[in-house]
Design an enzyme around this catalytic site. Structure first.
Site, mmCIF file in Angstrom:
data_model
loop_
_atom_site.group_PDB
_atom_site.id
_atom_site.type_symbol
_atom_site.label_atom_id
_atom_site.label_comp_id
_atom_site.label_asym_id
_atom_site.label_seq_id
_atom_site.Cartn_x
_atom_site.Cartn_y
_atom_site.Cartn_z
ATOM 1 N N HIS A 66 -7.095 -36.588 0.291
ATOM 2 C CA HIS A 66 -8.445 -37.142 0.432
ATOM 3 C C HIS A 66 -8.995 -37.695 -0.894
ATOM 4 O O HIS A 66 -10.047 -38.323 -0.897
ATOM 5 C CB HIS A 66 -9.401 -36.133 1.078
ATOM 6 C CG HIS A 66 -9.881 -35.025 0.196
ATOM 7 N ND1 HIS A 66 -9.254 -33.802 0.118
ATOM 8 C CD2 HIS A 66 -10.940 -34.946 -0.621
ATOM 9 C CE1 HIS A 66 -9.910 -33.017 -0.700
ATOM 10 N NE2 HIS A 66 -10.945 -33.692 -1.164
ATOM 11 N N ASP A 92 -3.033 -32.426 3.322
ATOM 12 C CA ASP A 92 -3.989 -32.866 2.302
ATOM 13 C C ASP A 92 -3.350 -32.892 0.907
ATOM 14 O O ASP A 92 -3.912 -32.353 -0.052
ATOM 15 C CB ASP A 92 -5.235 -31.978 2.293
ATOM 16 C CG ASP A 92 -6.388 -32.646 1.552
ATOM 17 O OD1 ASP A 92 -6.315 -33.858 1.299
ATOM 18 O OD2 ASP A 92 -7.347 -31.936 1.208
ATOM 19 N N SER A 124 -11.179 -31.551 -6.445
ATOM 20 C CA SER A 124 -10.170 -31.889 -5.444
ATOM 21 C C SER A 124 -8.873 -32.352 -6.082
ATOM 22 O O SER A 124 -8.865 -33.266 -6.903
ATOM 23 C CB SER A 124 -10.673 -33.018 -4.537
ATOM 24 O OG SER A 124 -11.714 -32.571 -3.729
#
Length: 592
Positions: A85, A116, A198
Site C-alpha cells: 500500500h 501487503d 508503513s
C-alpha cells in the site's frame, strides 16, 4: 525466561536511574549511584545496534509527491522491502532517501497485494548498507522490538525515527480489510507505529529484521497509534522473496478445501474440491487435519495462519487422520485469486480514496501527505529497467530471470532440433526392460518382457493420457523434448514464477511456468547449478499432475544424459527408470 527477566531488570534499572537524574540533583546522584556493568554494557550494545541498522532504513516517496512510507534494504544491490500500500498506484519508479541525506532512484520489482508486501530496488550503488533477516518463528511475547521509519513523513533529512517497545502477540490473524488484504501469522507490538511507518522494519534486539510494519489499530477518526501495531512476519516474506523479484503480481494460496471445528475443537474438512491436489492426494470430507506445514492445527484460524504464509503452487506437508489412522500428503496449494483479479493490480493506478471515508478499526497504516513535495522526474538512464506487459507490474525482471534459466539449460549440451527422435533403453526399477522413443509427432514406451506398449499420438487427443499411470506420462516426456529442442518457442506462454522446495521437502528450486495448448507445465531448476531437475505437467484442470524428476545428469557429448528419471503422480508411488543409453537420430515423419 531467565534471559528475559535479566533483560527486563537491566532495562528497568536503567530507566529508574534516568528518571532520578531528570528529577534534579544530577551531579549529586551521579556521584552516589554506580551503574552496574551489565547496564552499561546493555546500553552500549543498544547504541551499537541502532548505529548499525539506521543506514538500512529507507524513506520512500512516489514520483508525484503524494504520500510516502518506509522500507528496509536487505541486500547490497539495493533490494528493499516495503508495503504494497506504499507503492500502490505510484508507478514503476520512486524516490528513496537514506540517513546519509542522499536521494536514490528506485524501480518497482513485484507486489503482493494480499500480504501487503512489495519489493523495490534502489539504484546507483552496489554497496548499499543492508539489514540481516532474522527468524520470526523465534519471536516471543515479551521480546523487545524496535520500529524504524518515517512517521508522518517528518524526517525531511531522511533520518529515521526509532520507537522501542514490546512484542504483545505472535501468530496473530487479521481478517481481510477489503477484498484482498489479509494479515496472517503477524507480530503484534505495542511499539509506536504511525502513518508513514508503513513498510518500515521491525527489528529484534540484535538488529535483525523480524517483520515489516504495515497495520495498526486505531480509534475511529483517529489515524494515530493506539498501542497495537502489526508486522508481517519476515519468515512469510522469505517464502515470497523470489516471487517478489519476478515482476509479477504475487498470489497467496488456498487448500481447495474448507474446514470447520467440531464439538471436540478438532479441525474437520467440511468441503473439498474434487479437482484439487489435496483431493488427488487422498484428502476427503470428514477427515481431521492434525498438522499443516509442520505446525499442529487446533483451530480454523491456525490453519488460515499457516496457509497465508505460502505462495500459491507450493507443495506443503499435511497430516490428517481418518478412522484413527494417520496419513501424510504433500498437496500443491491452489491459487487464492483468479487471474482477472490479479490483473486489476497490474493495471492503472486506482482513483484516490474519498478523504471523508471513515477509517476502519484495523487498517493498513494510512499514508500522510508530505509537505509540499514536488513531482519527481524519472531519470532517463533507468528507463530500460521497466517493461510494461499485461499481467505484470514490471516484465523486465521476469524476462531477466527467464533468460538466466534458459541460458543455464544450455550447459546440458546440444540435443539437436525438434525433428530428431530420442531413444532411451534401460530398466524400470524392479526388473522390466524398457525402450522409450520421443519424437515431434508421437511417443512410444515398450516393455518387451511384459509384452506391453503405450503410444501417444499428437494427432489423437484421446492418447494424450498414455503411459504407465494414465495421467499423461508420455505427454510429460514429449513436452521435455520440445523444451530442450525448441526452447521458448515450444510454448504459447512462459514466465518465471519464483522458487519453492521441490516436492515440499526437497531443495529450493527456481520455477518456470509454461503453457502449451491447455497443458500447464512447471519446470524446476536447481538454484545453485541452474540445472533442470524436474517438471510437472497438468493435461487438464480436472486431472492430477504427472511429474518427471531427474536427480542426476551424466555429462557427455554432444549432450548430457539422465542417469535415471522417475515418474511421480499425486497419490501414487513413483516409478523409477534406470537409463542405460540415450541416442538422438533422424526420423522420417509418417505420410499425412
Amino acid at each position: 525466561m531467565h534471559d528475559y527477566l535479566n533483560r527486563y531488570l537491566t532495562a528497568a534499572v536503567a530507566s529508574i536511574v534516568a528518571a532520578l537524574l531528570c528529577l534534579g540533583g544530577a551531579t549529586r546522584l551521579a556521584a552516589q549511584i554506580e551503574l552496574p556493568p551489565e547496564v552499561i554494557a546493555a546500553e552500549q550494545q543498544r547504541i551499537e545496534v541502532i548505529d548499525r541498522i539506521s543506514p538500512t532504513v529507507v524513506a520512500i516517496f512516489p514520483p508525484d509527491g503524494q504520500g510516502g512510507g518506509s522500507g528496509v534494504l536487505i541486500s547490497p544491490n539495493g533490494l528493499t522491502l516495503t508495503n504494497f500500500h506504499v507503492v500502490d498506484g505510484a508507478g514503476p519508479f520512486l524516490k528513496c532517501g537514506l540517513n546519509d541525506g542522499k536521494i536514490y532512484d528506485a524501480v518497482l520489482m513485484g507486489i503482493d497485494p494480499t500480504g501487503d508486501v512489495a519489493m523495490i530496488q534502489l539504484l546507483g550503488r552496489d554497496d548499499f548498507p543492508f539489514a540481516r533477516l532474522g527468524d520470526s518463528d523465534t519471536v516471543q511475547v515479551g521480546d523487545w522490538a524496535l520500529a524504524m521509519g518515517n512517521p508522518f513523513l517528518l524526517a525531511e533529512d531522511f533520518q529515521p525515527t526509532l520507537t522501542f517497545g514490546m512484542v504483545s502477540g505472535v501468530q496473530r490473524y487479521q481478517y481481510p480489510a477489503g477484498t484482498f488484504l489479509e494479515y496472517t501469522d503477524c507480530i503484534q507490538v505495542d511499539t509506536s507505529i504511525n502513518p508513514g511507518n508503513s513498510g518500515g522494519p521491525l527489528f529484534n534486539e540484535q538488529g535483525e529484521v523480524v517483520g515489516i510494519n504495515g497495520r495498526i489499530s486505531v480509534e475511529k477518526r483517529g489515524r494515530v497509534n493506539a498501542g497495537a501495531g502489526y508486522a508481517i512476519s519476515i519468515n512469510q516474506i522469505k517464502n515470497f522473496r523470489d516471487h517478489l523479484q519476478s515482476g509479477r503480481v504475487v498470489d497467496h494460496a488456498t487448500l481447495g478445501a474448507t474446514v470447520r471445528s467440531d464439538e471436540f475443537s478438532t479441525v474437520i474438512v467440511d468441503t473439498i474440491l474434487e479437482t484439487s491436489s489435496a483431493y488427488f492426494c487422498g484428502l476427503r470430507r470428514g477427515d481431521e487435519i492434525i498438522s499443516f506445514g509442520g505446525r499442529p492445527i487446533g483451530s480454523v484460524n491456525q490453519l488460515k495462519n499457516v496457509l497465508g504464509i505460502y505462495p500459491k503452487g507450493w507443495k506443503i506437508p499435511l497430516v490428517y487422520r481418518r478412522e484413527g489412522e494417520r496419513f501424510e500428503i504433500f498437496p500443491r496449494l491452489e491459487a487464492l485469486h483468479s487471474t482477472g483479479e490479479l490483473l486489476e493490480f497490474a493495471g492503472e493506478p486506482p482513483m484516490p480514496a474519498n478523504p471523508d471515508d471513515e477509517p476502519k478499526e484495523e487498517m493498513p497504516i494510512p499514508i500522510p501527505l508530505p509537505h509540499g513535495k514536488k513531482p519527481i522526474v524519472i531519470p532517463e538512464e533507468h528507463k530500460h529497467l521497466y517493461e510494461g506487459r499485461l499481467g505484470f507490474v514490471n516484465y523486465h525482471f521476469n524476462r531477466t530471470r527467464q533468460d538466466k534459466l534458459l541460458n543455464g539449460m544450455k550447459s546440458l549440451g546440444d540435443f539437436g532440433g525438434p525433428d530428431r527422435k530420442w531413444t532411451f533403453t534401460g530398466q524400470i526399477a524392479g526388473g522390466a526392460e524398457f525402450r522409450l522413443v520421443l519424437a515431434e509427432f508421437a511417443c512410444l514406451l515398450e516393455l518387451p518382457q511384459e509384452q506391453r506398449a503405450f503410444l501417444m499420438d499428437l494427432g489423437r487427443p484421446e492418447t494424450f493420457v498414455a503411459g504407465l499411470n494414465s495421467e499423461g506420462m508420455l505427454m510429460a516426456l514429449y513436452e521435455w523434448q520440445q523444451f530442450m529442442t525448441k526452447g521458448k518457442d515450444a510454448f504459447t506462454e512462459m514466465y518465471y514464477v519464483g522458487s519453492e522446495p521441490l516436492d515440499g521437502v526437497g531443495q529450493r528450486v527456481d520455477v518456470l511456468f509454461t503453457l502449451d495448448s491447455e497443458r500447464e507445465i512447471r519446470w524446476y531448476f536447481d538454484q545453485g547449478a541452474g540445472q533442470l531437475v524436474g517438471w510437472d505437467v497438468r493435461l487438464r484442470p480436472d486431472m492430477p499432475e504427472c511429474g518427471i524428476r531427474i536427480p542426476t545428469w551424466k555429462p557427455d557429448q554432444p549432450h548430457s544424459t539422465p542417469v535415471q528419471f522417475s515418474v511421480v503422480v499425486d497419490g501414487k508411488p513413483a516409478t523409477i527408470f534406470e537409463v542405460k543409453s540415450m541416442e538422438t537420430g533422424d526420423v522420417e515423419k509418417p505420410a499425412p
